[in-house]
Write an enzyme that holds these catalytic residues in place. Structure first.
Site, short mmCIF file in Angstrom:
data_model
loop_
_atom_site.label_atom_id
_atom_site.label_comp_id
_atom_site.label_asym_id
_atom_site.label_seq_id
_atom_site.Cartn_x
_atom_site.Cartn_y
_atom_site.Cartn_z
N ALA A 1 69.62 35.65 -26.63
CA ALA A 1 68.42 36.47 -26.85
C ALA A 1 67.82 36.97 -25.55
O ALA A 1 66.81 37.66 -25.55
CB ALA A 1 67.38 35.66 -27.63
N SER B 1 69.28 30.86 -22.19
CA SER B 1 69.70 29.60 -22.79
C SER B 1 70.82 28.93 -22.00
O SER B 1 70.87 27.70 -21.90
CB SER B 1 70.12 29.81 -24.25
OG SER B 1 71.17 30.75 -24.32
N ASP C 1 67.03 33.72 -13.06
CA ASP C 1 66.87 32.83 -14.21
C ASP C 1 66.82 31.38 -13.75
O ASP C 1 65.96 30.60 -14.17
CB ASP C 1 68.03 33.01 -15.20
CG ASP C 1 68.20 34.46 -15.61
OD1 ASP C 1 67.25 35.24 -15.45
OD2 ASP C 1 69.30 34.80 -16.09
C1 GLA Z 1 70.34 38.29 -16.48
C2 GLA Z 1 70.84 37.68 -15.18
C3 GLA Z 1 69.76 37.73 -14.11
C4 GLA Z 1 69.16 39.11 -13.97
C5 GLA Z 1 68.79 39.67 -15.34
C6 GLA Z 1 68.35 41.10 -15.26
O1 GLA Z 1 69.32 37.50 -17.03
O2 GLA Z 1 71.25 36.36 -15.38
O3 GLA Z 1 70.29 37.28 -12.87
O4 GLA Z 1 70.03 39.97 -13.29
O5 GLA Z 1 69.87 39.61 -16.25
O6 GLA Z 1 67.16 41.18 -14.54
#
Ligand code: GLA
Length: 381
Positions: free
Chosen positions: A145, A149, A190
């Site tokens: 999503a 996760s 993330d």
């Molecule tokens: C995913 C990747 C992140 C980032 C985002 C877009 O979540 O894991 O590193 O690049 O896309 O901002």
């Protein structure tokens, strides 16, 4: 996954979301270790997911991002002992791994079943785990999503298997695990949001230096996450192609986060020009958004979210019609300051900034009111 959220461990939605371990993460990059003391046999680790308020597809380009760790996440609980790791998730086939994870498994991570086990194995390899155990994984995060996760799973597993270090080190470990497990060349956003989150705060991260600072979320706003109903896997998406395009553009005009606007507008290739324009303008928006939160100006923050969505849709071309429609529907509501796709796009979720007490639960295919949470931690063990 989020990490790149690329994979999909089973969403058994029965996770214990009440984790209350001490948050030792601070905004200081020299931060305190996140490993808790003591060594009873039962190990429990928890890692949040994340939602990105603004700043997408800028992390791997050395730009700015403003995510927050959320109060949905992954719990890993097992009884430590032996050199075998056996983990269940829901009623499906458990994961069984010999530790240390053998070279043959490391080379063929992409064949490992169940598929969520690839993230576990990659984290175990990165930690260098030699002591395993028997236990289970549960999550309150929707999988696929855009709420990270898989990064949440990797960081929870790393902590459960004995990772001992700073939030930044944990984030880097998770990023390496994500690259190995999913093949998606994700940035650090993330994992760092998940490792270094602080209750009540988003995290302003400069991905060029990997320095970060907490930014208070004022109590004049609440954060909602709305699912578009489109599930996606980044491994199947054009994520790697987008990253390559930003690198090609940077060859022409230098690091995109600081590039001269006139230089960007004179990039000959129109596609690279648009990709570069997104990164550059998005970094500006992140800065202005952080300032708007600091001055308690949710109206400006909401306008910046709308502009971010338009840029991701038109210049970076990572939106889909369901996300666009959700953003339009949300923006039409008086209680919503602004909304945008969050994470990589290609499906997944929209994040909205709304007045406290708003009820957006009927919007989208699923909706969550989320709160900024502390980062990943070992709770016992
Ligand atoms: C995913 C990747 C992140 C980032 C985002 C877009 O979540 O894991 O590193 O690049 O896309 O901002």
């Amino acid at each position: 996954m989020g990490g790149a959220d690329a994979g999909g461990h089973d969403n058994t939605a029965n996770g214990d979301n009440t984790a209350t371990g001490d948050n030792t993460a601070t905004g200081d990059n020299t931060a305190t270790a996140v490993h808790a003391a003591g060594s009873p046999n039962t190990v429990v680790a928890w890692a949040p997911g994340r939602v990105n308020l603004i700043g997408d597809h800028t992390d791997y380009a050395g730009g700015l991002v403003l995510p927050m760790a959320i109060d949905l996440g992954t719990t890993v609980r097992f009884d430590r002992g032996g050199t075998h790791l056996r983990l269940r998730s829901g009623r499906r086939r458990p994961l069984s791994l010999d530790l240390p994870v053998a070279g043959s498994v490391a080379r063929s991570l992409s064949d490992l079943e169940p598929s969520w086990g690839r993230f576990v194995a990659a984290a175990a390899i990165e930690v260098g785990a030699t002591i395993g155990g028997d236990g289970e994984i549960s999550t309150t995060l929707p999988v696929g999503a855009g709420l990270s996760s898989s990064a949440s799973l990797e960081l929870a597993v790393a902590l459960a298997l004995g990772f001992d270090g700073s939030p930044l080190e944990l984030a880097r470990l998770g990023q390496r695990a994500e690259h190995a497990a999913s093949g998606v060349p994700c940035g650090i956003m993330d994992q760092l949001a998940i490792a270094a989150g602080t209750t009540g705060h988003a995290l302003l991260i400069d991905c060029a230096t990997e320095r970060y600072q907490p930014v208070v979320i004022p109590d004049t706003v609440e954060v909602w996450v709305l699912h578009s109903g489109v599930k996606r896997r980044l491994a199947d998406s054009a994520y790697a192609e987008r990253r390559a395009a930003t690198e090609a553009a940077a060859e022409v005009v230098g690091p995109l986060a600081q590039a001269n606007l006139d230089d960007i507008e004179s990039i000959p290739d129109p596609v690279l020009r648009r990709r570069a324009r997104h990164v550059r303008s998005e970094c500006d928006r992140v800065q202005r958004f952080a300032a708007a939160l600091a001055t308690d100006d949710p109206t400006t923050a909401g306008e910046l979210m709308e502009a971010s969505h338009a840029s991701l849709r038109d210049d970076f071309e990572v939106s889909v019609s369901q996300l666009d429609e959700l953003v339009v529907a949300l923006s039409a509501r008086p209680e919503v300051f602004g909304a945008r796709l969050t994470g990589a796009g290609f499906g997944g979720c929209v994040v909205a900034l709304a007045r406290p007490g708003s009820n957006l639960s009927g919007v989208g295919s699923a909706a969550w009111l989320v709160r900024a949470s502390d980062g990943a931690r070992q709770i016992t063990g």
